[in-house]
Design a protein around this motif. Sequence first.
Motif: not given
Length: 251
Positions: A42-61
């Motif tokens: 549960v914790i790893a999945h939450a970190v992954a989902r929220r990190s994806a949101d946080a990276l939305a403004t990054e030039p990661c594609g």
Amino acid sequence: MTVRRGLSDAVWPAVPSGALVLVPVGSTEQHGPHLPLDTDTVIAHAVARRSADALATEPCGPLTVAPPLAYGASGEHADFPGTVSIGHEALRAVVVELVRSLSLWAGRVVFVNGHGGNTATLDSALGQMRAESHDVAWTGCGVPGGDAHAGRTETSLMLHLAPERVRFDAAVTGDTRPLAVLLPDLMARGVRAVSPSGVIGDPAGASAEEGRRAMDTLVSCAARRIAAWTVDGRGRLAAPARTPRSWAASR
């Protein structure tokens, strides 16, 4: 940039080629008498989902989050009913084959690990994958200063993420000695020999607000590491020497 937070919800024509894929890795193991067996997942999945949101403004594609891998190397918890461990060899094989399969259409792959027992396996598997020229790395979900297992840290995180699943009235204090002191016994005899309740730490004082702050720290750390993309020979993402400009501008 297109962000697909859930690969399991996508249809194949919508899956972006060359995507950065975040793969949560957890475990199914005892977490004391008060936390569910899938706490690490549960914790790893939450970190992954929220990190994806946080990276939305990054030039990661384009990004996507894969379904979590819910079984890990949890042999130290084998004396507790409910624990399901696939061991290091099987986990290593799964990680290697996941990378090889993902690399057919994905760009970079990041494993977001929620269980400490998986660490040596990820080091070994991703070291091999990087030697085979796969663009892959991993990062963990450790909270600085947090206790080891089913104590205040994980209880707070679960009170934040899934409070209805925390049986706080059943929580007990476990062995509160530092993990470095306990580790030899844990490795030799397993968790039950050290803590009959399965708790290493003390859940007392845990709160959803503390869990929210801890989750914010985990996500900030993971996102900054992914954005900086400094990877060592074991596939571990290192903390950036300084905050990337694009990240700072998005905060």
